[in-house]
Motif scaffolding. Structure first.
Motif, PDB file in Angstrom:
ATOM      1  N   ALA A 273      24.397  26.094 140.278  1.00  0.00           N
ATOM      2  CA  ALA A 273      24.209  24.670 140.548  1.00  0.00           C
ATOM      3  C   ALA A 273      22.724  24.428 140.784  1.00  0.00           C
ATOM      4  CB  ALA A 273      25.018  24.246 141.770  1.00  0.00           C
ATOM      5  N   THR A 274      22.206  23.328 140.262  1.00  0.00           N
ATOM      6  CA  THR A 274      20.770  23.055 140.326  1.00  0.00           C
ATOM      7  C   THR A 274      20.241  23.077 141.765  1.00  0.00           C
ATOM      8  OG1 THR A 274      20.948  21.723 138.326  1.00  0.00           O
ATOM      9  CG2 THR A 274      18.981  21.407 139.666  1.00  0.00           C
ATOM     10  N   GLY A 275      21.080  22.630 142.708  1.00  0.00           N
ATOM     11  CA  GLY A 275      20.656  22.603 144.108  1.00  0.00           C
ATOM     12  C   GLY A 275      20.504  23.967 144.742  1.00  0.00           C
ATOM     13  N   CYS A 276      20.896  25.011 144.034  1.00  0.00           N
ATOM     14  CA  CYS A 276      20.676  26.391 144.493  1.00  0.00           C
ATOM     15  C   CYS A 276      20.643  27.270 143.251  1.00  0.00           C
ATOM     16  CB  CYS A 276      21.770  26.837 145.456  1.00  0.00           C
ATOM     17  SG  CYS A 276      21.445  28.458 146.181  1.00  0.00           S
ATOM     18  N   SER A 277      19.524  27.231 142.549  1.00  0.00           N
ATOM     19  CA  SER A 277      19.447  27.901 141.244  1.00  0.00           C
ATOM     20  C   SER A 277      18.225  28.802 141.103  1.00  0.00           C
ATOM     21  CB  SER A 277      19.428  26.845 140.138  1.00  0.00           C
ATOM     22  OG  SER A 277      18.373  25.908 140.339  1.00  0.00           O
ATOM     23  N   PRO A 278      17.964  29.675 142.081  1.00  0.00           N
ATOM     24  CA  PRO A 278      16.763  30.514 141.982  1.00  0.00           C
ATOM     25  C   PRO A 278      16.784  31.473 140.795  1.00  0.00           C
ATOM     26  CG  PRO A 278      18.186  31.284 143.756  1.00  0.00           C
ATOM     27  CD  PRO A 278      18.736  29.971 143.316  1.00  0.00           C
ATOM     28  N   VAL A 279      17.966  31.930 140.395  1.00  0.00           N
ATOM     29  CA  VAL A 279      18.049  32.865 139.268  1.00  0.00           C
ATOM     30  C   VAL A 279      17.824  32.124 137.950  1.00  0.00           C
ATOM     31  CG1 VAL A 279      19.374  34.688 138.174  1.00  0.00           C
ATOM     32  CG2 VAL A 279      19.684  34.247 140.610  1.00  0.00           C
ATOM     33  N   ARG A 291      12.437  33.654 143.489  1.00  0.00           N
ATOM     34  CA  ARG A 291      11.843  32.947 144.624  1.00  0.00           C
ATOM     35  C   ARG A 291      12.954  32.269 145.426  1.00  0.00           C
ATOM     36  NH1 ARG A 291       7.026  28.363 144.321  1.00  0.00           N
ATOM     37  NH2 ARG A 291       6.778  28.105 146.586  1.00  0.00           N
ATOM     38  N   PRO A 292      13.146  32.663 146.693  1.00  0.00           N
ATOM     39  CA  PRO A 292      14.227  32.084 147.503  1.00  0.00           C
ATOM     40  C   PRO A 292      14.100  30.568 147.644  1.00  0.00           C
ATOM     41  CG  PRO A 292      13.351  34.051 148.550  1.00  0.00           C
ATOM     42  CD  PRO A 292      12.412  33.709 147.424  1.00  0.00           C
ATOM     43  N   VAL A 293      15.251  29.895 147.752  1.00  0.00           N
ATOM     44  CA  VAL A 293      15.289  28.442 147.891  1.00  0.00           C
ATOM     45  C   VAL A 293      16.210  28.069 149.047  1.00  0.00           C
ATOM     46  CG1 VAL A 293      14.865  28.087 145.433  1.00  0.00           C
ATOM     47  CG2 VAL A 293      17.229  28.152 146.293  1.00  0.00           C
ATOM     48  N   LYS A 294      16.085  26.847 149.523  1.00  0.00           N
ATOM     49  CA  LYS A 294      17.008  26.323 150.522  1.00  0.00           C
ATOM     50  C   LYS A 294      18.109  25.576 149.794  1.00  0.00           C
ATOM     51  CE  LYS A 294      17.288  23.558 154.741  1.00  0.00           C
ATOM     52  NZ  LYS A 294      16.530  22.737 155.735  1.00  0.00           N
ATOM     53  N   PRO A 295      19.367  26.010 149.909  1.00  0.00           N
ATOM     54  CA  PRO A 295      20.451  25.407 149.136  1.00  0.00           C
ATOM     55  C   PRO A 295      20.694  23.941 149.483  1.00  0.00           C
ATOM     56  CG  PRO A 295      21.105  27.543 150.006  1.00  0.00           C
ATOM     57  CD  PRO A 295      19.830  27.166 150.699  1.00  0.00           C
ATOM     58  N   ASP A 296      20.988  23.156 148.445  1.00  0.00           N
ATOM     59  CA  ASP A 296      21.352  21.752 148.614  1.00  0.00           C
ATOM     60  C   ASP A 296      22.271  21.360 147.463  1.00  0.00           C
ATOM     61  OD1 ASP A 296      21.546  19.107 149.317  1.00  0.00           O
ATOM     62  OD2 ASP A 296      19.570  18.546 148.548  1.00  0.00           O
ATOM     63  N   THR A 297      23.544  21.725 147.573  1.00  0.00           N
ATOM     64  CA  THR A 297      24.508  21.477 146.513  1.00  0.00           C
ATOM     65  C   THR A 297      25.916  21.410 147.076  1.00  0.00           C
ATOM     66  OG1 THR A 297      25.499  22.387 144.489  1.00  0.00           O
ATOM     67  CG2 THR A 297      24.613  23.971 146.054  1.00  0.00           C
ATOM     68  N   ALA A 299      28.306  22.817 145.607  1.00  0.00           N
ATOM     69  CA  ALA A 299      28.890  24.120 145.256  1.00  0.00           C
ATOM     70  C   ALA A 299      28.524  25.133 146.327  1.00  0.00           C
ATOM     71  CB  ALA A 299      28.410  24.563 143.882  1.00  0.00           C
ATOM     72  N   LYS A 300      29.126  24.997 147.497  1.00  0.00           N
ATOM     73  CA  LYS A 300      28.724  25.795 148.654  1.00  0.00           C
ATOM     74  C   LYS A 300      29.043  27.284 148.485  1.00  0.00           C
ATOM     75  CE  LYS A 300      28.920  21.942 151.913  1.00  0.00           C
ATOM     76  NZ  LYS A 300      27.458  21.811 151.943  1.00  0.00           N
ATOM     77  N   SER A 301      30.072  27.607 147.703  1.00  0.00           N
ATOM     78  CA  SER A 301      30.383  29.021 147.505  1.00  0.00           C
ATOM     79  C   SER A 301      29.333  29.724 146.649  1.00  0.00           C
ATOM     80  CB  SER A 301      31.760  29.179 146.863  1.00  0.00           C
ATOM     81  OG  SER A 301      31.835  28.509 145.630  1.00  0.00           O
ATOM     82  N   LEU A 302      28.467  28.937 145.997  1.00  0.00           N
ATOM     83  CA  LEU A 302      27.360  29.515 145.232  1.00  0.00           C
ATOM     84  C   LEU A 302      26.014  29.320 145.933  1.00  0.00           C
ATOM     85  CD1 LEU A 302      28.284  28.357 141.607  1.00  0.00           C
ATOM     86  CD2 LEU A 302      28.949  30.453 142.794  1.00  0.00           C
ATOM     87  N   ALA A 303      26.056  28.784 147.147  1.00  0.00           N
ATOM     88  CA  ALA A 303      24.826  28.388 147.836  1.00  0.00           C
ATOM     89  C   ALA A 303      24.174  29.553 148.578  1.00  0.00           C
ATOM     90  CB  ALA A 303      25.110  27.232 148.792  1.00  0.00           C
ATOM     91  N   ILE A 304      23.703  30.527 147.818  1.00  0.00           N
ATOM     92  CA  ILE A 304      22.961  31.652 148.375  1.00  0.00           C
ATOM     93  C   ILE A 304      21.541  31.553 147.839  1.00  0.00           C
ATOM     94  CG2 ILE A 304      22.757  34.157 148.471  1.00  0.00           C
ATOM     95  CD1 ILE A 304      25.771  34.337 148.327  1.00  0.00           C
ATOM     96  N   GLY A 305      20.631  31.169 148.700  1.00  0.00           N
ATOM     97  CA  GLY A 305      19.265  30.884 148.273  1.00  0.00           C
ATOM     98  C   GLY A 305      18.424  32.105 147.988  1.00  0.00           C
ATOM     99  N   ASN A 306      18.858  33.265 148.499  1.00  0.00           N
ATOM    100  CA  ASN A 306      18.122  34.510 148.281  1.00  0.00           C
ATOM    101  C   ASN A 306      19.113  35.567 147.777  1.00  0.00           C
ATOM    102  OD1 ASN A 306      16.092  36.420 148.236  1.00  0.00           O
ATOM    103  ND2 ASN A 306      16.159  36.823 150.431  1.00  0.00           N
ATOM    104  N   PRO A 307      19.529  35.475 146.516  1.00  0.00           N
ATOM    105  CA  PRO A 307      20.606  36.328 145.996  1.00  0.00           C
ATOM    106  C   PRO A 307      20.215  37.792 145.893  1.00  0.00           C
ATOM    107  CG  PRO A 307      19.600  35.055 144.232  1.00  0.00           C
ATOM    108  CD  PRO A 307      19.017  34.535 145.507  1.00  0.00           C
TER     109      PRO A 307
END
Length: 412
Positions: A273-279, A291-297, A299-307
């Motif tokens: 999801a664009t709101g958490c798409s570091p990869v 580059r880690p991001v702060k999630p904003d989406t 799609a909370k089950s995919l909201a890992i900003g530093n995978p």
């Protein structure tokens, strides 16, 4: 630990430097701090032996870090979920040969039951007193339920803003659901700290992560077996930590090496999801660092900003000729409705992300519509009702009369 506690697993091997350590509650290489994963000395395994096994992930026990008597221990018996031919969705998107691997039919309605089953086996063998996890929802559900069935104390940690249905789906199984103020990365840091300080705690995705991650391989095994022991041409997989995608690839490679499937090229695509798409951002930029991001989406089950497995996702998608793509929250909702209204499968936001990315990959020409394609649905839509509750509802409210029905204009 008893003899054969981890089946045919022989050691934990570092992905980065190859250093090996003994099997146990370890997850970081002592030499370079790289991630550890399971190494095996596989026996000869035949298709017939696998097909004669139980209709769950334990049919592949010879390829997992579990004991030979794993079926005898109380567990949720996840896996061997349906692989559906998606005629309607394929026609809608213009894909000639499309399948949906539907993991929403697992015991707690998500693929996490697979990984938790392997983690629970490891926790038992290590004599853990507490079975725990940091989670964006589905993992908390799976850990709490599996721990209850196994009779082991469970403690699950979640972000405090997690969807209410996912909170309830965990709290019914355990009285130790802990909401943490912050996002998943904050929750994960806390879990890592607790794992380092408390004895007897098995955090499924921290100190027993190498065993836990192996459960995702069973998705790849099942897809190949259900296709008649062959690999698909293309697979689209959601990316949170990235572990699922890397382990599906590992499963395909193991099946080839064991002679269970014919070797062939295949492409793997990651969905975010664009709101958490570091990869996805890194893939499009052509860089190898995440580059880690702060999630904003939504799609909370995919909201890992530093995978944790982000760099390995990049490598696999590039090597296979696939891609990593992302879509915005409106497109996630559209993906949920598209799958529901073409195939009768109600997916959660992660599945909406995957279907939406599949659509985008077709529209942008990144995916070959003539090749056999599998899209993975990881969870049930009843867990994320808020995502679509404002978008759907009664088409009309009418009086209980035929004339009133005629006035709304619905025809055959």
């Amino acid at each position: 630990m008893r003899q054969g506690a981890f089946g045919h697993a022989t050691a934990l091997a570092c992905r980065e430097c190859g250093h090996r350590v003994d099997l146990g509650p370890h997850y970081a290489c002592p030499e370079c701090f790289g991630p550890l994963e399971i190494a095996y000395d596989f026996p000869v395994v035949t298709r017939a032996e696998i097909e004669a096994g139980p209709p769950n992930i334990w049919r592949y026990k010879a390829l997992l870090p579990v004991p030979s008597d794993i079926e005898d221990s109380p567990n949720m018996e996840p896996g061997f979920t349906r692989l559906l031919k998606a005629h309607n969705l394929g026609r809608e998107l213009g894909i000639d040969n499309l399948w949906v691997k539907d993991d929403s039919t697992n015991p707690t309605q998500s693929f996490k039951d697979r990984v938790v089953a392997c983690a629970l086996s490891a926790a038992r063998e290590m004599h853990a007193k507490v079975f725990a996890c940091p989670s964006t929802g589905n993992l908390a559900n799976a850990v709490a339920a599996a721990g209850a069935r196994a009779g082991i104390k469970t403690v699950v940690f979640i972000p405090s803003d997690l969807e209410k249905p996912k909170q309830v789906n965990s709290a019914v199984y355990t009285d130790s659901l802990i909401a943490v103020e912050g996002n998943y990365d904050d929750v994960n840091r806390l879990a890592s700290e607790i794992a380092g300080e408390e004895d007897g705690w098995a955090f499924v995705n921290v100190n027993v992560r190498p065993y836990y991650a192996e459960g995702s391989k069973t998705l790849g095994y099942e897809i190949a077996e259900q296709l008649g022991w062959r690999l698909p041409d293309q697979v689209v997989i959601p990316v949170a930590s990235g572990s699922q995608l890397t382990k599906v690839d590992k499963a395909f490679q193991e099946l080839i090496k064991l002679g269970l499937v014919e070797e062939k090229p295949y492409k793997i695509y990651g969905a975010q999801a664009t709101g958490c798409s570091p990869v996805s951002v890194a893939f499009k930029a052509g860089v190898d660092a995440i580059r880690p991001v702060k999630p904003d989406t939504i799609a909370k089950s995919l909201a890992i900003g530093n995978p944790a497995d982000g760099i390995y996702v990049l490598d696999i998608c590039k090597r296979s000729g696939g891609a990593v793509e992302d879509i915005d929250d409106d497109q996630v909702r559209e993906g949920i409705l598209l799958l529901a209204r073409t195939e009768g499968i109600f997916t959660e936001t992660a599945g909406g992300t995957t279907v939406g990315v599949l659509k985008k990959l077709v529209e942008t020409g990144q995916l070959d519509t003539t090749l056999e394609t599998v899209v993975i649905n990881t969870g049930m839509g009843l867990k994320t009702l808020d995502a679509v509750s404002d978008s759907v509802g009664p088409a009309a409210t009418i009086e209980p009369s035929y004339d009133a029905f005629r006035q709304i204009g619905i025809t055959s």
